[in-house]
Design a protein around this motif. Sequence first.
Motif, PDB file in Angstrom:
ATOM      1  N   THR A   5       0.835  -1.198   0.000  1.00 40.47           N
ATOM      2  CA  THR A   5       0.000   0.000   0.000  1.00 40.47           C
ATOM      3  C   THR A   5       0.869   1.247   0.000  1.00 40.47           C
ATOM      4  O   THR A   5       0.631   2.185  -0.766  1.00 40.47           O
ATOM      5  N   LEU A   6       1.899   1.246   0.834  1.00 41.12           N
ATOM      6  CA  LEU A   6       2.803   2.393   0.947  1.00 41.12           C
ATOM      7  C   LEU A   6       3.440   2.738  -0.396  1.00 41.12           C
ATOM      8  O   LEU A   6       3.600   3.907  -0.732  1.00 41.12           O
ATOM      9  N   ARG A   7       3.759   1.732  -1.194  1.00 44.81           N
ATOM     10  CA  ARG A   7       4.397   1.969  -2.494  1.00 44.81           C
ATOM     11  C   ARG A   7       3.475   2.690  -3.478  1.00 44.81           C
ATOM     12  O   ARG A   7       3.937   3.299  -4.433  1.00 44.81           O
ATOM     13  N   GLN A   8       2.157   2.628  -3.273  1.00 45.29           N
ATOM     14  CA  GLN A   8       1.208   3.177  -4.239  1.00 45.29           C
ATOM     15  C   GLN A   8       0.506   4.463  -3.804  1.00 45.29           C
ATOM     16  O   GLN A   8      -0.286   5.014  -4.566  1.00 45.29           O
ATOM     17  N   ILE A   9       0.770   4.935  -2.605  1.00 44.63           N
ATOM     18  CA  ILE A   9      -0.075   6.009  -2.045  1.00 44.63           C
ATOM     19  C   ILE A   9      -0.043   7.318  -2.829  1.00 44.63           C
ATOM     20  O   ILE A   9      -0.985   8.098  -2.755  1.00 44.63           O
ATOM     21  N   ALA A  43       6.739   8.984   2.904  1.00 47.99           N
ATOM     22  CA  ALA A  43       6.071   8.465   4.101  1.00 47.99           C
ATOM     23  C   ALA A  43       6.828   7.265   4.654  1.00 47.99           C
ATOM     24  O   ALA A  43       7.412   6.484   3.908  1.00 47.99           O
ATOM     25  N   GLU A  44       6.776   7.151   5.976  1.00 49.62           N
ATOM     26  CA  GLU A  44       7.263   5.957   6.670  1.00 49.62           C
ATOM     27  C   GLU A  44       6.073   5.394   7.424  1.00 49.62           C
ATOM     28  O   GLU A  44       5.325   6.146   8.058  1.00 49.62           O
ATOM     29  N   SER A  45       5.878   4.091   7.336  1.00 52.84           N
ATOM     30  CA  SER A  45       4.696   3.506   7.970  1.00 52.84           C
ATOM     31  C   SER A  45       5.022   2.145   8.572  1.00 52.84           C
ATOM     32  O   SER A  45       5.766   1.353   7.995  1.00 52.84           O
ATOM     33  N   PHE A  53       4.490  11.327   7.642  1.00 54.96           N
ATOM     34  CA  PHE A  53       4.810  11.939   6.360  1.00 54.96           C
ATOM     35  C   PHE A  53       5.888  12.992   6.574  1.00 54.96           C
ATOM     36  O   PHE A  53       5.815  13.796   7.507  1.00 54.96           O
ATOM     37  N   HIS A  54       6.887  12.987   5.699  1.00 53.60           N
ATOM     38  CA  HIS A  54       7.976  13.965   5.746  1.00 53.60           C
ATOM     39  C   HIS A  54       7.850  14.870   4.528  1.00 53.60           C
ATOM     40  O   HIS A  54       7.782  14.383   3.397  1.00 53.60           O
TER      41      HIS A  54
END
Length: 197
Positions: A5-9, A43-45, A53-54
């Motif tokens: 999910t993180l890869r596609q946000i 983002a780091e999750s 989010f940075h």
Amino acid sequence: MKPETLRQIFEPFFTTKKSGEGTGLGLALAEQIIASHKGHIYAESEYGRGTVFHVILPAAEQGTEAEILIDKPRESLRLVLADDNAKVLEMLKKSFGKLHLPVAVCRKKSELISILEKEEPDVLVIDESMEDGSGIEFCMALQGKYPSMCKIMMADCITKEIVEAKYNEIIDGYLVKPVSDTMILEAIRNSRQQASG
């Protein structure tokens, strides 16, 4: 979030929400806005714990606003603004006048066609919902004509059609209304950087 999910946000129209609950444009637009300011977002999750989010933005450069935002000498930049709202046109014309940037304004596509034929401007800023038709359709009709002209779309909200028009190079950029002279100049600069980069 899970790693997949993180890869596609930041992809346009990606959403984990149910149909009708989200457009999947929020983070894609956030990334575009930040990139337009020469910044970065990531983002780091950790699944089940949370997400951070940075946002990294550069410090402001020296110089006047108009000098920073456009590379071309101000006297030679030719802009046309097309919107069926006379108040919007008057406000933008005054704002650009204070920057010593003359602009042509029009409220109808017939007027716009006449201006384009006479002046061949560097930049067209057009509202998506013109009284006499779609701004996207008008820009599609221009394909092949005026190849060096930058086309910026203004809209009350960003739709799938507008994002696809940018992706397919029918337009060079888009802005959410209300817009300002600064926003337009930034969009011009960004489209030129993307074209040369």
